[in-house]
Design a protein around this motif. Structure first.
Motif, PDB file in Angstrom:
ATOM      1  N   LYS A 226       0.865  -1.184   0.000  1.00 53.73           N
ATOM      2  CA  LYS A 226       0.000   0.000   0.000  1.00 53.73           C
ATOM      3  C   LYS A 226       0.898   1.229   0.000  1.00 53.73           C
ATOM      4  CE  LYS A 226      -4.188  -1.736   2.259  1.00 53.73           C
ATOM      5  NZ  LYS A 226      -5.168  -1.507   3.362  1.00 53.73           N
ATOM      6  N   PRO A 227       1.567   1.501  -1.112  1.00 54.84           N
ATOM      7  CA  PRO A 227       2.591   2.554  -1.121  1.00 54.84           C
ATOM      8  C   PRO A 227       2.062   3.941  -0.789  1.00 54.84           C
ATOM      9  CG  PRO A 227       2.085   1.791  -3.346  1.00 54.84           C
ATOM     10  CD  PRO A 227       1.433   0.834  -2.409  1.00 54.84           C
ATOM     11  N   TRP A 228       0.867   4.281  -1.261  1.00 52.55           N
ATOM     12  CA  TRP A 228       0.349   5.616  -0.989  1.00 52.55           C
ATOM     13  C   TRP A 228      -0.091   5.745   0.476  1.00 52.55           C
ATOM     14  CZ3 TRP A 228       0.304  10.466  -2.251  1.00 52.55           C
ATOM     15  CH2 TRP A 228      -0.660  11.315  -1.715  1.00 52.55           C
ATOM     16  N   GLN A 229      -0.896   4.790   0.926  1.00 55.69           N
ATOM     17  CA  GLN A 229      -1.427   4.883   2.286  1.00 55.69           C
ATOM     18  C   GLN A 229      -0.321   4.818   3.331  1.00 55.69           C
ATOM     19  OE1 GLN A 229      -2.532   2.864  -0.159  1.00 55.69           O
ATOM     20  NE2 GLN A 229      -4.670   2.269   0.157  1.00 55.69           N
ATOM     21  N   LEU A 230       0.645   3.885   3.146  1.00 58.75           N
ATOM     22  CA  LEU A 230       1.657   3.652   4.163  1.00 58.75           C
ATOM     23  C   LEU A 230       2.923   4.483   3.980  1.00 58.75           C
ATOM     24  CD1 LEU A 230       1.380  -0.250   4.413  1.00 58.75           C
ATOM     25  CD2 LEU A 230       0.250   1.482   5.809  1.00 58.75           C
ATOM     26  N   GLY A 231       3.142   4.960   2.761  1.00 56.82           N
ATOM     27  CA  GLY A 231       4.369   5.701   2.503  1.00 56.82           C
ATOM     28  C   GLY A 231       4.201   7.201   2.389  1.00 56.82           C
ATOM     29  N   VAL A 232       2.967   7.655   2.137  1.00 58.53           N
ATOM     30  CA  VAL A 232       2.729   9.092   1.923  1.00 58.53           C
ATOM     31  C   VAL A 232       1.581   9.602   2.781  1.00 58.53           C
ATOM     32  CG1 VAL A 232       2.178  10.882   0.239  1.00 58.53           C
ATOM     33  CG2 VAL A 232       3.594   8.930  -0.444  1.00 58.53           C
ATOM     34  N   GLN A 233       0.403   8.974   2.628  1.00 56.11           N
ATOM     35  CA  GLN A 233      -0.806   9.519   3.238  1.00 56.11           C
ATOM     36  C   GLN A 233      -0.712   9.637   4.752  1.00 56.11           C
ATOM     37  OE1 GLN A 233      -3.730  10.574   1.447  1.00 56.11           O
ATOM     38  NE2 GLN A 233      -3.944  11.542   3.451  1.00 56.11           N
ATOM     39  N   PHE A 238      -0.403  13.084   9.507  1.00 65.90           N
ATOM     40  CA  PHE A 238       0.302  13.303  10.767  1.00 65.90           C
ATOM     41  C   PHE A 238       0.126  14.741  11.270  1.00 65.90           C
ATOM     42  CE2 PHE A 238       4.478  14.392  12.841  1.00 65.90           C
ATOM     43  CZ  PHE A 238       4.245  13.702  14.013  1.00 65.90           C
ATOM     44  N   ILE A 239       0.050  15.673  10.333  1.00 66.81           N
ATOM     45  CA  ILE A 239      -0.104  17.089  10.699  1.00 66.81           C
ATOM     46  C   ILE A 239      -1.380  17.309  11.507  1.00 66.81           C
ATOM     47  CG2 ILE A 239      -0.437  19.422   9.784  1.00 66.81           C
ATOM     48  CD1 ILE A 239       1.343  18.631   7.432  1.00 66.81           C
ATOM     49  N   ASP A 240      -2.430  16.566  11.152  1.00 66.89           N
ATOM     50  CA  ASP A 240      -3.721  16.763  11.810  1.00 66.89           C
ATOM     51  C   ASP A 240      -3.730  16.310  13.257  1.00 66.89           C
ATOM     52  OD1 ASP A 240      -4.994  17.914   9.631  1.00 66.89           O
ATOM     53  OD2 ASP A 240      -5.548  15.980   8.772  1.00 66.89           O
TER      54      ASP A 240
END
Length: 367
Positions: A226-233, A238-240
């Motif tokens: 899950k590259p987008w969910q686990l590597g970027v999203q 995290f900011i929130d």
């Protein structure tokens, strides 16, 4: 005047959002500035070492119930990552919740294999380490048999162990454990070469070249599912949560666990990938651990199979296949509406899962 206000409304919203984000970041920086390593410690439930061999440690957790029950449960975790996902923090700890129910809990910590361990095989892990840990507990309690709780790959190991040593296990619980390694649409199985074998992944070449398999390689493999969910999203999200110290610490604990990845002993990795993933030999009755054959039909003790409905690492169908092959007449299956990691960290699941385990065990120990 209204057109002017309407035209500037998006700008006003963007400014407000930016201001809010900046406040969260500044609060997050303030929280981070006074955090200490011990603030994000995991695996903190009090425990003692009762057996140690090579890199492995057998822990016994200190009972906390006023009237603890004499129901010993040995947790066998996967070789991948550290076992303290089951004891992440006091309010999200499978171990702590089982202790509250009065169970007597033990855990195998596999430690960190080094280059000296590259020749360890599944025979060493299952007929060796697990068997000696089980014997240690049996002798300690003067008991013929104990209860096993095998998690993920540790569940697969526990199935092998119970098939070989059924007389030493009274009840078996497996949680998010892979059984059928060639179920459709299982990305992790495909990466392991379950469809194309060595054409997909040449295990022999990898192990011969590297010796031990680096933990970072395995982490990358899991992240790429899950590259987008686990590597970027998750890092954008995290900011929130930065303005909440509690959520910030929870996030850091998870990151600490995820990236604390031991290397894998090369020979054990070779056999597990070739026999289980590529050969799917477990359900075929073709696995041999050392000189001992593994037949799931020899598992005749009660079995509780727990799986995650949204699991992308161990597909539900892979776990559910177990019912077709075990020899027990006392088979129970329960599902939970979470993913693989949610089985350990979901606050709702941690309210439901431990009592399911506790009640199931108590019914069979007292029977």
């Amino acid at each position: 005047m209204l057109p002017f206000l309407t035209m500037h409304l998006p700008f006003t919203r963007a400014t407000s959002a930016y201001t809010e984000m900046t406040k969260k970041v500044m609060q997050g920086i303030e929280h981070l500035s006074h955090l200490r390593e011990e603030d994000i410690a995991i695996g903190v439930t009090p425990k003692e070492t009762i057996y140690h061999e090579d890199k492995i440690t057998l822990y016994h957790f200190q009972p906390i119930a006023e009237q603890p029950l004499n129901i010993p449960v040995l947790i066998v975790y996967a070789l991948v990552n550290r076992p303290f996902m089951v004891d992440l923090q006091p309010d999200r700890s499978l171990v702590a919740n089982l202790l509250k129910l009065g169970l007597d809990v033990y855990l195998i910590d596999w430690g960190y294999p080094t280059r000296a361990d590259r020749w360890l095989t599944l025979d060493d892990y299952i007929n060796g380490y697990i068997n000696r840990c089980v014997d240690c507990i049996r002798q300690r309690l003067n008991s013929d048999a104990i209860n096993l709780l095998g998690i993920c790959q540790g569940g697969t190991f526990s199935l092998c162990y119970c098939a070989i040593y059924p007389q030493k296990v009274k009840n078996l619980i497996v949680m998010v454990a892979p059984v059928d390694f060639q179920v459709p649409n299982a990305l992790l199985n495909m990466q392991g070469g379950c469809t194309l074998g060595a054409e997909a992944l040449d295990i022999d070449l990898m192990v011969d070249a590297l010796g031990n398999i680096p933990g970072d390689f395995l982490n990358l493999e899991f992240l790429m599912l899950k590259p987008w969910q686990l590597g970027v999203q998750k890092y954008l999200d995290f900011i929130d949560i930065m303005d909440s110290e509690e959520k910030l610490i929870n996030f850091l604990r998870m990151e600490k666990w995820i990236f604390d990845s031991p290397d894998q002993a090369g020979e054990a990795y070779r056999q597990f990938l070739k026999d289980f993933y590529q050969g799917n030999k477990l359900i075929k009755g073709e696995v041999r651990i050392g000189d001992k054959p593994v037949h799931l039909s020899h598992i005749r003790m009660p079995v509780l199979n727990l799986y995650a409905e949204k699991d992308h690492l161990v597909m539900p169908a892979s776990s559910l296949a177990l019912e077709q092959y075990v020899g027990t007449a006392d088979y129970t299956v329960r599902s939970f509406p979470v993913g693989h990691i949610g089985m350990y960290v979901s606050s709702r699941v941690q309210q439901i899962l431990p009592p399911v385990i506790g009640d199931w065990l108590k019914a069979r120990v007292e029977a």
